[in-house]
Write a protein that holds these residues in place. Structure first.
Motif, PDB file in Angstrom:
ATOM      1  N   PRO A 104     -24.934  95.173  60.444  1.00 29.35           N
ATOM      2  CA  PRO A 104     -23.546  95.488  60.318  1.00 29.35           C
ATOM      3  C   PRO A 104     -22.557  94.423  60.597  1.00 29.35           C
ATOM      4  O   PRO A 104     -23.044  93.322  61.063  1.00 29.35           O
ATOM      5  CB  PRO A 104     -23.655  96.204  61.952  1.00 29.35           C
ATOM      6  CG  PRO A 104     -25.001  96.719  62.208  1.00 29.35           C
ATOM      7  CD  PRO A 104     -25.696  95.540  61.394  1.00 29.35           C
ATOM      8  N   HIS A 105     -21.340  94.521  60.170  1.00 28.60           N
ATOM      9  CA  HIS A 105     -20.271  93.419  60.042  1.00 28.60           C
ATOM     10  C   HIS A 105     -20.422  92.317  59.040  1.00 28.60           C
ATOM     11  O   HIS A 105     -19.538  91.482  59.035  1.00 28.60           O
ATOM     12  CB  HIS A 105     -19.867  92.830  61.628  1.00 28.60           C
ATOM     13  CG  HIS A 105     -20.059  93.688  62.548  1.00 28.60           C
ATOM     14  ND1 HIS A 105     -18.895  94.963  62.810  1.00 28.60           N
ATOM     15  CD2 HIS A 105     -20.866  94.123  63.756  1.00 28.60           C
ATOM     16  CE1 HIS A 105     -19.075  95.577  63.881  1.00 28.60           C
ATOM     17  NE2 HIS A 105     -20.329  95.151  64.278  1.00 28.60           N
ATOM     18  N   VAL A 106     -21.674  92.229  58.560  1.00 31.58           N
ATOM     19  CA  VAL A 106     -22.084  91.259  57.567  1.00 31.58           C
ATOM     20  C   VAL A 106     -21.028  91.066  56.379  1.00 31.58           C
ATOM     21  O   VAL A 106     -20.571  89.924  56.150  1.00 31.58           O
ATOM     22  CB  VAL A 106     -23.264  91.252  57.105  1.00 31.58           C
ATOM     23  CG1 VAL A 106     -23.850  90.265  56.038  1.00 31.58           C
ATOM     24  CG2 VAL A 106     -24.331  90.655  58.393  1.00 31.58           C
ATOM     25  N   GLU A 107     -21.034  91.847  55.563  1.00 29.37           N
ATOM     26  CA  GLU A 107     -20.330  91.729  54.417  1.00 29.37           C
ATOM     27  C   GLU A 107     -18.746  91.348  54.614  1.00 29.37           C
ATOM     28  O   GLU A 107     -18.186  90.749  54.190  1.00 29.37           O
ATOM     29  CB  GLU A 107     -20.059  93.030  53.359  1.00 29.37           C
ATOM     30  CG  GLU A 107     -19.762  93.034  52.278  1.00 29.37           C
ATOM     31  CD  GLU A 107     -20.116  93.996  51.377  1.00 29.37           C
ATOM     32  OE1 GLU A 107     -19.480  94.148  49.864  1.00 29.37           O
ATOM     33  OE2 GLU A 107     -20.597  95.054  51.514  1.00 29.37           O
ATOM     34  N   GLU A 108     -18.359  92.119  55.557  1.00 32.73           N
ATOM     35  CA  GLU A 108     -16.848  91.800  55.901  1.00 32.73           C
ATOM     36  C   GLU A 108     -16.253  90.614  56.560  1.00 32.73           C
ATOM     37  O   GLU A 108     -15.401  90.147  56.000  1.00 32.73           O
ATOM     38  CB  GLU A 108     -16.159  93.072  56.693  1.00 32.73           C
ATOM     39  CG  GLU A 108     -17.046  93.319  57.901  1.00 32.73           C
ATOM     40  CD  GLU A 108     -18.030  94.286  58.260  1.00 32.73           C
ATOM     41  OE1 GLU A 108     -17.944  95.166  59.156  1.00 32.73           O
ATOM     42  OE2 GLU A 108     -18.531  94.528  57.102  1.00 32.73           O
ATOM     43  N   THR A 109     -17.408  90.268  57.414  1.00 35.02           N
ATOM     44  CA  THR A 109     -17.319  89.043  57.920  1.00 35.02           C
ATOM     45  C   THR A 109     -17.134  87.734  56.785  1.00 35.02           C
ATOM     46  O   THR A 109     -16.497  86.908  56.767  1.00 35.02           O
ATOM     47  CB  THR A 109     -18.403  88.453  59.092  1.00 35.02           C
ATOM     48  OG1 THR A 109     -18.142  89.587  60.098  1.00 35.02           O
ATOM     49  CG2 THR A 109     -18.212  87.162  59.383  1.00 35.02           C
ATOM     50  N   LEU A 110     -18.065  87.674  55.872  1.00 26.96           N
ATOM     51  CA  LEU A 110     -18.180  86.930  54.835  1.00 26.96           C
ATOM     52  C   LEU A 110     -17.088  86.751  54.061  1.00 26.96           C
ATOM     53  O   LEU A 110     -16.606  85.749  53.433  1.00 26.96           O
ATOM     54  CB  LEU A 110     -19.742  87.187  53.946  1.00 26.96           C
ATOM     55  CG  LEU A 110     -21.071  86.788  54.593  1.00 26.96           C
ATOM     56  CD1 LEU A 110     -22.028  87.388  53.871  1.00 26.96           C
ATOM     57  CD2 LEU A 110     -21.260  85.504  55.074  1.00 26.96           C
ATOM     58  N   LYS A 111     -16.490  87.865  53.651  1.00 27.86           N
ATOM     59  CA  LYS A 111     -15.520  87.999  52.723  1.00 27.86           C
ATOM     60  C   LYS A 111     -14.267  87.413  53.634  1.00 27.86           C
ATOM     61  O   LYS A 111     -13.385  86.634  52.998  1.00 27.86           O
ATOM     62  CB  LYS A 111     -15.038  89.459  52.376  1.00 27.86           C
ATOM     63  CG  LYS A 111     -16.151  89.998  51.292  1.00 27.86           C
ATOM     64  CD  LYS A 111     -15.780  91.432  51.021  1.00 27.86           C
ATOM     65  CE  LYS A 111     -16.788  91.860  49.938  1.00 27.86           C
ATOM     66  NZ  LYS A 111     -16.678  93.355  49.604  1.00 27.86           N
ATOM     67  N   ALA A 112     -14.073  87.720  54.913  1.00 26.43           N
ATOM     68  CA  ALA A 112     -12.855  87.167  55.517  1.00 26.43           C
ATOM     69  C   ALA A 112     -12.918  85.678  55.844  1.00 26.43           C
ATOM     70  O   ALA A 112     -12.004  84.913  55.419  1.00 26.43           O
ATOM     71  CB  ALA A 112     -12.840  87.734  57.011  1.00 26.43           C
ATOM     72  N   VAL A 113     -14.292  85.054  56.056  1.00 29.07           N
ATOM     73  CA  VAL A 113     -14.223  83.765  56.316  1.00 29.07           C
ATOM     74  C   VAL A 113     -14.407  82.990  55.058  1.00 29.07           C
ATOM     75  O   VAL A 113     -13.970  81.578  54.996  1.00 29.07           O
ATOM     76  CB  VAL A 113     -15.485  83.263  57.232  1.00 29.07           C
ATOM     77  CG1 VAL A 113     -15.137  84.046  58.624  1.00 29.07           C
ATOM     78  CG2 VAL A 113     -16.705  83.699  56.745  1.00 29.07           C
ATOM     79  N   GLY A 114     -14.693  83.548  53.933  1.00 26.69           N
ATOM     80  CA  GLY A 114     -14.971  82.598  52.678  1.00 26.69           C
ATOM     81  C   GLY A 114     -13.820  82.332  52.136  1.00 26.69           C
ATOM     82  O   GLY A 114     -13.521  81.635  51.234  1.00 26.69           O
ATOM     83  N   LYS A 115     -12.414  82.981  52.497  1.00 23.69           N
ATOM     84  CA  LYS A 115     -11.473  82.673  51.866  1.00 23.69           C
ATOM     85  C   LYS A 115     -10.685  81.411  52.161  1.00 23.69           C
ATOM     86  O   LYS A 115     -10.144  80.648  51.437  1.00 23.69           O
ATOM     87  CB  LYS A 115     -10.308  83.730  52.449  1.00 23.69           C
ATOM     88  CG  LYS A 115     -10.460  85.220  52.270  1.00 23.69           C
ATOM     89  CD  LYS A 115      -9.476  86.202  52.948  1.00 23.69           C
ATOM     90  CE  LYS A 115      -9.770  87.568  52.613  1.00 23.69           C
ATOM     91  NZ  LYS A 115      -8.613  88.348  53.369  1.00 23.69           N
ATOM     92  N   ASP A 116     -11.173  81.034  53.316  1.00 23.35           N
ATOM     93  CA  ASP A 116     -10.586  79.499  53.645  1.00 23.35           C
ATOM     94  C   ASP A 116     -11.753  78.543  53.867  1.00 23.35           C
ATOM     95  O   ASP A 116     -11.448  77.294  54.434  1.00 23.35           O
ATOM     96  CB  ASP A 116      -9.854  79.703  54.774  1.00 23.35           C
ATOM     97  CG  ASP A 116      -8.548  80.419  54.842  1.00 23.35           C
ATOM     98  OD1 ASP A 116      -7.850  80.363  53.650  1.00 23.35           O
ATOM     99  OD2 ASP A 116      -8.399  81.475  55.616  1.00 23.35           O
ATOM    100  N   HIS A 117     -13.079  78.905  53.846  1.00 28.20           N
ATOM    101  CA  HIS A 117     -14.302  77.822  54.084  1.00 28.20           C
ATOM    102  C   HIS A 117     -15.008  77.808  52.950  1.00 28.20           C
ATOM    103  O   HIS A 117     -15.282  78.903  52.282  1.00 28.20           O
ATOM    104  CB  HIS A 117     -14.856  78.425  55.325  1.00 28.20           C
ATOM    105  CG  HIS A 117     -14.004  78.112  56.539  1.00 28.20           C
ATOM    106  ND1 HIS A 117     -13.378  79.527  56.703  1.00 28.20           N
ATOM    107  CD2 HIS A 117     -13.498  77.336  57.341  1.00 28.20           C
ATOM    108  CE1 HIS A 117     -12.456  79.186  57.986  1.00 28.20           C
ATOM    109  NE2 HIS A 117     -12.775  77.976  58.196  1.00 28.20           N
ATOM    110  N   THR A 118     -15.943  76.801  52.874  1.00 28.92           N
ATOM    111  CA  THR A 118     -17.073  76.784  52.078  1.00 28.92           C
ATOM    112  C   THR A 118     -18.197  77.449  52.700  1.00 28.92           C
ATOM    113  O   THR A 118     -18.627  77.066  53.773  1.00 28.92           O
ATOM    114  CB  THR A 118     -17.409  75.321  51.567  1.00 28.92           C
ATOM    115  OG1 THR A 118     -16.353  74.762  50.864  1.00 28.92           O
ATOM    116  CG2 THR A 118     -18.565  75.491  50.773  1.00 28.92           C
TER     117      THR A 118
END
Length: 232
Positions: A104-118
């Motif tokens: 749970p929460h994995v995909e949305e978290t990756l998409k959220a933090v991937g906007k500003d981080h490598t």
């Protein structure tokens, strides 16, 4: 003040279920050997075999399957029936074909933090099986880099966070294993966030470095954005 540029994510039991597949297979193994050994003794012998063999076969299903075969030979005093060996091999193949179920929460978290981080996926184990799981998860598109390593050490994290960022001092490693994901990342100079999974393999047991300035513990991976906000 921290300026996190790179975030490393462990894969097994951080992004998707893994250890429970091993536990289910161990239950199947115990049933196969029930005429030769009680479950507790068999589990002890299997763990001992895994501990010996990880240095030779590495981490993953293939090494686990070989350890089950070795244990079956030991507990039967070399009398293990051929059909039991065949069943163990089949159990190993089933593990290699098991569906990958993201947590749970994995995909949305990756998409959220991937906007500003490598984002870098850092996983250890058998190359073919780890590649299969990464692809089957559908999460590969969320990462800027995927690194499959034989072992996770401080040197591993220094190299990877320098290769894919501005160095470990500006990186955050996230994972469920204190031994593999947290301690060596901290030793490398990175931040580290422990996201516990409900099952921990005995060979990954380690004490959390409570009190370390760069160590954090999260209830679940969905809280990563909140942690980043606090750090920056």
């Amino acid at each position: 003040m921290a300026g996190i540029t790179t975030i490393g994510f462990d894969a097994d039991d951080t992004l998707w279920h893994n250890e429970r597949v091993f536990r289910l297979t161990e239950e199947r193994f115990a049933l196969l050997l029930a005429d030769f050994s009680d479950k507790a003794h068999l589990s002890e012998r299997l763990l001992a075999a895994e501990r010996r063999n990880v240095l030779h076969y590495g981490y993953g299903v293939k090494g686990f399957t070989l350890s089950m075969i070795e244990t079956a030979i030991e507990v039967t005093d070399r009398q293990v029936p051929a059909d039991v060996i065949a069943e163990i091999l089949e159990a190993g193949r089933d593990m290699l074909n098991h569906p990958v179920e993201p947590l749970p929460h994995v995909e949305e978290t990756l998409k959220a933090v991937g906007k500003d981080h490598t984002l870098v996926l850092v996983t250890k184990g058998d190359l073919f099986d780890q590649e299969r799981k990464v692809t089957a998860s559908g999460l590969d598109v969320c990462f800027d880099a995927i690194e499959i390593v034989s072992e996770k050490t401080a040197g591993t994290y220094r190299t990877l966070f320098s290769r894919h960022g501005t160095g470990p001092e500006d990186a955050l490693m996230i994972g469920n294993s204190v031994k593999s994901d947290i301690l060596p990342a901290l030793d490398a100079g990175a931040f580290a966030a422990h996201v516990p999974y409900d099952i921990t393999w005995a060979l990954e047991d380690a004490d959390a470095p409570l009190g370390h300035a760069r160590f954090h513990r999260l209830d679940h991976i969905g809280k990563v954005p909140q942690l980043l906000a606090r750090l920056s």
